[in-house]
Design a protein around this motif. Sequence first.
Motif, PDB file in Angstrom:
ATOM      1  N   ASN A 206      -4.321  65.571  53.171  1.00  0.00           N
ATOM      2  CA  ASN A 206      -2.989  66.179  53.147  1.00  0.00           C
ATOM      3  C   ASN A 206      -2.910  67.451  53.983  1.00  0.00           C
ATOM      4  OD1 ASN A 206      -1.666  64.357  51.163  1.00  0.00           O
ATOM      5  ND2 ASN A 206      -3.292  65.122  49.822  1.00  0.00           N
ATOM      6  N   TYR A 207      -3.820  67.608  54.943  1.00  0.00           N
ATOM      7  CA  TYR A 207      -3.854  68.764  55.839  1.00  0.00           C
ATOM      8  C   TYR A 207      -4.161  70.078  55.113  1.00  0.00           C
ATOM      9  CZ  TYR A 207      -1.194  65.419  58.688  1.00  0.00           C
ATOM     10  OH  TYR A 207      -0.779  64.291  59.357  1.00  0.00           O
ATOM     11  N   GLU A 208      -4.861  69.996  53.994  1.00  0.00           N
ATOM     12  CA  GLU A 208      -5.204  71.187  53.217  1.00  0.00           C
ATOM     13  C   GLU A 208      -6.695  71.488  53.350  1.00  0.00           C
ATOM     14  OE1 GLU A 208      -1.927  70.088  49.742  1.00  0.00           O
ATOM     15  OE2 GLU A 208      -4.070  70.027  49.322  1.00  0.00           O
ATOM     16  N   PHE A 209      -7.021  72.761  53.448  1.00  0.00           N
ATOM     17  CA  PHE A 209      -8.423  73.168  53.497  1.00  0.00           C
ATOM     18  C   PHE A 209      -9.026  73.061  52.100  1.00  0.00           C
ATOM     19  CE2 PHE A 209      -6.348  75.606  56.917  1.00  0.00           C
ATOM     20  CZ  PHE A 209      -7.106  75.166  58.001  1.00  0.00           C
ATOM     21  N   ILE A 210     -10.159  72.388  52.004  1.00  0.00           N
ATOM     22  CA  ILE A 210     -10.870  72.332  50.729  1.00  0.00           C
ATOM     23  C   ILE A 210     -12.151  73.159  50.781  1.00  0.00           C
ATOM     24  CG2 ILE A 210      -9.913  70.112  50.018  1.00  0.00           C
ATOM     25  CD1 ILE A 210     -12.481  68.769  50.961  1.00  0.00           C
ATOM     26  N   TYR A 211     -12.511  73.593  51.992  1.00  0.00           N
ATOM     27  CA  TYR A 211     -13.647  74.480  52.149  1.00  0.00           C
ATOM     28  C   TYR A 211     -13.476  75.235  53.460  1.00  0.00           C
ATOM     29  CZ  TYR A 211     -18.344  76.193  53.174  1.00  0.00           C
ATOM     30  OH  TYR A 211     -19.414  77.004  53.498  1.00  0.00           O
ATOM     31  N   VAL A 212     -13.685  76.538  53.444  1.00  0.00           N
ATOM     32  CA  VAL A 212     -13.678  77.338  54.669  1.00  0.00           C
ATOM     33  C   VAL A 212     -14.853  78.295  54.642  1.00  0.00           C
ATOM     34  CG1 VAL A 212     -11.211  77.197  55.176  1.00  0.00           C
ATOM     35  CG2 VAL A 212     -12.038  78.962  53.626  1.00  0.00           C
ATOM     36  N   ASN A 213     -15.431  78.496  55.804  1.00  0.00           N
ATOM     37  CA  ASN A 213     -16.497  79.471  55.972  1.00  0.00           C
ATOM     38  C   ASN A 213     -16.224  80.221  57.263  1.00  0.00           C
ATOM     39  OD1 ASN A 213     -19.245  80.203  57.386  1.00  0.00           O
ATOM     40  ND2 ASN A 213     -19.702  80.094  55.199  1.00  0.00           N
ATOM     41  N   GLU A 300      -7.637  68.596  62.960  1.00  0.00           N
ATOM     42  CA  GLU A 300      -7.078  69.152  64.191  1.00  0.00           C
ATOM     43  C   GLU A 300      -5.680  69.714  63.942  1.00  0.00           C
ATOM     44  OE1 GLU A 300      -7.066  66.253  67.255  1.00  0.00           O
ATOM     45  OE2 GLU A 300      -9.216  65.847  67.152  1.00  0.00           O
ATOM     46  N   ASN A 301      -4.879  68.958  63.214  1.00  0.00           N
ATOM     47  CA  ASN A 301      -3.520  69.394  62.934  1.00  0.00           C
ATOM     48  C   ASN A 301      -3.488  70.578  61.971  1.00  0.00           C
ATOM     49  OD1 ASN A 301      -1.177  67.390  64.012  1.00  0.00           O
ATOM     50  ND2 ASN A 301      -3.091  66.290  63.776  1.00  0.00           N
ATOM     51  N   ALA A 302      -4.385  70.591  61.007  1.00  0.00           N
ATOM     52  CA  ALA A 302      -4.438  71.717  60.080  1.00  0.00           C
ATOM     53  C   ALA A 302      -4.731  73.013  60.832  1.00  0.00           C
ATOM     54  CB  ALA A 302      -5.492  71.474  59.002  1.00  0.00           C
ATOM     55  N   PHE A 303      -5.698  72.974  61.745  1.00  0.00           N
ATOM     56  CA  PHE A 303      -6.010  74.157  62.552  1.00  0.00           C
ATOM     57  C   PHE A 303      -4.832  74.526  63.458  1.00  0.00           C
ATOM     58  CE2 PHE A 303     -10.761  73.485  62.048  1.00  0.00           C
ATOM     59  CZ  PHE A 303     -10.965  74.697  61.407  1.00  0.00           C
ATOM     60  N   GLY A 304      -4.188  73.515  64.050  1.00  0.00           N
ATOM     61  CA  GLY A 304      -3.066  73.785  64.936  1.00  0.00           C
ATOM     62  C   GLY A 304      -1.912  74.452  64.222  1.00  0.00           C
ATOM     63  N   ILE A 305      -1.560  73.936  63.052  1.00  0.00           N
ATOM     64  CA  ILE A 305      -0.470  74.527  62.266  1.00  0.00           C
ATOM     65  C   ILE A 305      -0.853  75.918  61.796  1.00  0.00           C
ATOM     66  CG2 ILE A 305       0.856  74.294  60.137  1.00  0.00           C
ATOM     67  CD1 ILE A 305       0.492  71.221  60.524  1.00  0.00           C
ATOM     68  N   LEU A 306      -2.096  76.084  61.359  1.00  0.00           N
ATOM     69  CA  LEU A 306      -2.575  77.390  60.896  1.00  0.00           C
ATOM     70  C   LEU A 306      -2.386  78.448  61.972  1.00  0.00           C
ATOM     71  CD1 LEU A 306      -4.312  78.932  58.653  1.00  0.00           C
ATOM     72  CD2 LEU A 306      -6.273  78.388  60.118  1.00  0.00           C
ATOM     73  N   ALA A 307      -2.820  78.156  63.196  1.00  0.00           N
ATOM     74  CA  ALA A 307      -2.737  79.131  64.280  1.00  0.00           C
ATOM     75  C   ALA A 307      -1.300  79.368  64.733  1.00  0.00           C
ATOM     76  CB  ALA A 307      -3.593  78.678  65.456  1.00  0.00           C
ATOM     77  N   THR A 308      -0.468  78.337  64.649  1.00  0.00           N
ATOM     78  CA  THR A 308       0.935  78.489  65.036  1.00  0.00           C
ATOM     79  C   THR A 308       1.686  79.374  64.050  1.00  0.00           C
ATOM     80  OG1 THR A 308       0.928  76.294  66.068  1.00  0.00           O
ATOM     81  CG2 THR A 308       3.075  77.236  65.503  1.00  0.00           C
ATOM     82  N   SER A 350       5.870  68.282  62.742  1.00  0.00           N
ATOM     83  CA  SER A 350       4.886  69.370  62.820  1.00  0.00           C
ATOM     84  C   SER A 350       3.522  68.868  63.246  1.00  0.00           C
ATOM     85  CB  SER A 350       4.749  70.072  61.460  1.00  0.00           C
ATOM     86  OG  SER A 350       5.971  70.586  61.006  1.00  0.00           O
ATOM     87  N   VAL A 351       3.211  67.617  62.911  1.00  0.00           N
ATOM     88  CA  VAL A 351       1.869  67.078  63.125  1.00  0.00           C
ATOM     89  C   VAL A 351       1.921  65.840  64.017  1.00  0.00           C
ATOM     90  CG1 VAL A 351       1.059  67.943  60.908  1.00  0.00           C
ATOM     91  CG2 VAL A 351       2.051  65.653  61.037  1.00  0.00           C
ATOM     92  N   ASP A 352       0.752  65.443  64.516  1.00  0.00           N
ATOM     93  CA  ASP A 352       0.670  64.193  65.280  1.00  0.00           C
ATOM     94  C   ASP A 352       1.046  63.019  64.379  1.00  0.00           C
ATOM     95  OD1 ASP A 352      -0.372  65.773  67.285  1.00  0.00           O
ATOM     96  OD2 ASP A 352      -2.451  65.276  66.831  1.00  0.00           O
ATOM     97  N   TRP A 353       1.840  62.098  64.901  1.00  0.00           N
ATOM     98  CA  TRP A 353       2.170  60.915  64.110  1.00  0.00           C
ATOM     99  C   TRP A 353       2.248  59.690  65.025  1.00  0.00           C
ATOM    100  CZ3 TRP A 353       6.920  58.278  64.837  1.00  0.00           C
ATOM    101  CH2 TRP A 353       7.849  58.968  65.626  1.00  0.00           C
ATOM    102  N   GLU A 363       2.754  63.614  69.673  1.00  0.00           N
ATOM    103  CA  GLU A 363       2.056  64.856  69.388  1.00  0.00           C
ATOM    104  C   GLU A 363       2.890  65.780  68.513  1.00  0.00           C
ATOM    105  OE1 GLU A 363       0.897  66.578  73.107  1.00  0.00           O
ATOM    106  OE2 GLU A 363      -0.895  65.325  73.246  1.00  0.00           O
ATOM    107  N   GLY A 364       2.207  66.526  67.650  1.00  0.00           N
ATOM    108  CA  GLY A 364       2.867  67.489  66.789  1.00  0.00           C
ATOM    109  C   GLY A 364       3.385  68.683  67.571  1.00  0.00           C
ATOM    110  N   GLU A 365       4.355  69.369  67.004  1.00  0.00           N
ATOM    111  CA  GLU A 365       4.993  70.501  67.686  1.00  0.00           C
ATOM    112  C   GLU A 365       4.000  71.605  68.018  1.00  0.00           C
ATOM    113  OE1 GLU A 365       8.024  71.547  64.926  1.00  0.00           O
ATOM    114  OE2 GLU A 365       9.457  70.045  65.672  1.00  0.00           O
ATOM    115  N   TRP A 366       2.955  71.741  67.215  1.00  0.00           N
ATOM    116  CA  TRP A 366       2.002  72.831  67.464  1.00  0.00           C
ATOM    117  C   TRP A 366       1.295  72.679  68.802  1.00  0.00           C
ATOM    118  CZ3 TRP A 366      -3.181  71.788  68.197  1.00  0.00           C
ATOM    119  CH2 TRP A 366      -3.641  70.547  67.764  1.00  0.00           C
ATOM    120  N   ARG A 367       1.203  71.461  69.307  1.00  0.00           N
ATOM    121  CA  ARG A 367       0.528  71.247  70.591  1.00  0.00           C
ATOM    122  C   ARG A 367       1.355  71.741  71.768  1.00  0.00           C
ATOM    123  NH1 ARG A 367      -4.068  68.077  70.110  1.00  0.00           N
ATOM    124  NH2 ARG A 367      -4.222  66.755  68.247  1.00  0.00           N
TER     125      ARG A 367
END
Length: 416
Positions: A206-213, A300-308, A350-353, A363-367
């Motif tokens: 679901n484009y959610e982070f379950i672990y980040v370091n 890829e999309n999670a990172f793209g949306i995050l940075a946008t 928002s995301v690739d579909w 391609e998603g809008e973040w690209r």
Amino acid sequence: MDFETSVAVCAGAFCLKRQKKKKDRRLWSKKWFLDRSKFSHMSLLAELAISEPQDFKNYLRMSEESFEYLFGRLCEHIEKEDSLLRTSIPAKERLAATLQFLASGRSYENLKFSCAISPQALGKIIPETCAAIFDVLKEDFLKFPCNESDWMNIAVDFKKYWQVENCVGAIDGKHIAIRQPPKSGSYYYNYKGFHSIVLFAVVNANYEFIYVNCGTNGRVSDGGVLMETDFGELLENKELHLPSPTSFDDRRDVCLPFTFLGDEAFPLKENLMKPYPNKGITHDEKIFNYRMCRARRVVENAFGILATRFRVLLSTMNVSVERAEIIVLACCTLHNFLRQKSPTYLTQSSVDWEDTSAGQLNEGEWRQNTQELLGFKRMRRDGREQSIANAVRGWYKSFYNNEGSVDFQEKMINKR
């Protein structure tokens, strides 16, 4: 002039100089900072909440409802008591300033004009508030799976939305640009020629982070970042408490392990699948690569949306490494918070579909942004890959080309 007279003249000059210094000494705060209620953006935000809610959302990257919910969770953790000398900056203003910093990536020196808060104060407020965001919200919005049931729920979603079996997460990493820390030499200097720390993440269906370091120095080889994290150690030692291997349909004689999906930057492991090298690739391998990449696109999309949405990640952070880490963690936590609390945070555009009927990837809008986070460098094929990992990948390849196939995969690989 005798000695006593000389001493008296010098003493007088010294006193005059001290008096002049006292007169020239600046106030502890500029007048317009003291008139914060008159000059800060809080009045504008109050007006936007009433008349232009979309502008409010664009400014802070969240709706007023989400902002008020967030403030309610954080208020007691970021509120400061007044002192005898000055009135503290209210908690709501601290939160608004922090969210604007994360959303825009503006420097403290620039941000002071909209917040009416000194850069020195912002340098303390923003890291403190980011730490509170992460500490308070992580249990609800960034909780790491700790048992078989948690992992199984993730696998069910990957099968439902992306038609992949036994997938428990997609992994990737990005370089976050930082100012070179003092006396660090080339310790944080990455392969693209700038100083960075690495954000490594695992993302669910679901484009959610379950672990980040966050915090590994950028000089570490991208393929080696995985083992710099506690997640990598748990994966290597088989201590993640993943479900037991399962069989599919009529393949009762073969039980396949639950796996994470990575790209060519990561090593192939029994519980970590990656695509086949493109050189000399067969038809069946193309199908496997398509099915893996289709599911792995969530990270890829999670990172793209995050940075946008949080453009501070696209700037070079002029703060210490420790503060950069907590800023990044706060952004990831807010991403999950908004993903779950705001229905409009992520839309289909928002995301690739995929338009599977036409065999087309949209391609998603973040690209469309000219800037994006620097990803990992692709590794050459490792000839030492575990034979059991190769066998597992081979079984999955066979499955996706036979009983696990989907009707649109041939069309999609022909369009690639």
